[in-house]
Design an enzyme around this catalytic site. Structure first.
Site, PDB file in Angstrom:
ATOM      1  N   GLY A  50      21.057  52.928 -17.664  1.00 57.24           N
ATOM      2  CA  GLY A  50      21.879  54.023 -18.165  1.00 57.24           C
ATOM      3  C   GLY A  50      23.285  53.597 -18.512  1.00 57.24           C
ATOM      4  O   GLY A  50      24.061  54.401 -19.028  1.00 57.24           O
ATOM      5  N   CYS A  51      23.634  52.351 -18.222  1.00 54.36           N
ATOM      6  CA  CYS A  51      24.945  51.840 -18.578  1.00 54.36           C
ATOM      7  C   CYS A  51      24.814  51.045 -19.881  1.00 54.36           C
ATOM      8  O   CYS A  51      23.882  50.256 -20.027  1.00 54.36           O
ATOM      9  CB  CYS A  51      25.495  50.925 -17.488  1.00 54.36           C
ATOM     10  SG  CYS A  51      25.914  51.779 -15.968  1.00 54.36           S
ATOM     11  N   GLN A  52      25.740  51.276 -20.793  1.00 59.82           N
ATOM     12  CA  GLN A  52      25.725  50.533 -22.047  1.00 59.82           C
ATOM     13  C   GLN A  52      26.046  49.059 -21.782  1.00 59.82           C
ATOM     14  O   GLN A  52      25.449  48.171 -22.359  1.00 59.82           O
ATOM     15  CB  GLN A  52      26.727  51.121 -23.028  1.00 59.82           C
ATOM     16  CG  GLN A  52      26.642  50.513 -24.399  1.00 59.82           C
ATOM     17  CD  GLN A  52      27.551  51.221 -25.375  1.00 59.82           C
ATOM     18  OE1 GLN A  52      28.497  51.897 -24.973  1.00 59.82           O
ATOM     19  NE2 GLN A  52      27.278  51.061 -26.651  1.00 59.82           N
TER      20      GLN A  52
END
Length: 142
Positions: A50-52
């Site tokens: 979910g983290c870029q």
């Protein structure tokens, strides 16, 4: 220091800074000061989904308390994980799982981050709480 005391300390630190340029510099500095995560813990299993940016989070249970270490390949994101580690590391799984993390909104961070960074920050928090819930469930079984 409790989770809420640490959140209040962060709120106080951010209140003395008058603009967001200073606040981002502070966040970046926190990331630079974050203790290095062991290379053996920078594995795909420790990447937060979910983290870029790539964010690794390692969790260790010692004396009934969870200790987090982390890293990121992006400077602001590394500062954000540093804030989360400061607030939650060194507390019991129960305290972490039941904590109300309010400093993110209180310092205005959620409204000043890009949507992707904001989602990433929430993913970090969610992952840390999931680890706490998992360790709490494991302790209840033993």
């Amino acid at each position: 220091m409790t989770i809420n005391e640490r959140q209040e300390e962060i709120k106080s630190d951010f209140e003395v800074m008058s603009n967001w340029e200073d606040k981002y510099e502070y966040i970046i500095q926190l990331g630079k000061d974050l203790p290095l995560i062991s290379e053996e813990h920078k594995v795909p299993e420790n990447l937060i989904k979910g983290c870029q940016s790539r964010v690794w989070l390692h969790t260790e249970l010692r004396d009934g308390k969870l200790y987090f270490t982390g890293d990121s390949d992006a400077v602001i994101t590394k500062g954000l994980i540093s804030l989360m580690i400061y607030v939650l590391s060194g507390h019991t799984p129960k305290d972490i799982a039941s904590s109300d993390i309010y400093f993110i909104d209180a310092i205005g961070l959620s409204s000043h981050l890009s949507p992707t960074r904001s989602n990433g920050l929430l993913s970090m928090l969610k992952q840390m709480k999931l680890y706490a819930v998992a360790y709490q469930a494991k302790n209840n079984q033993s």
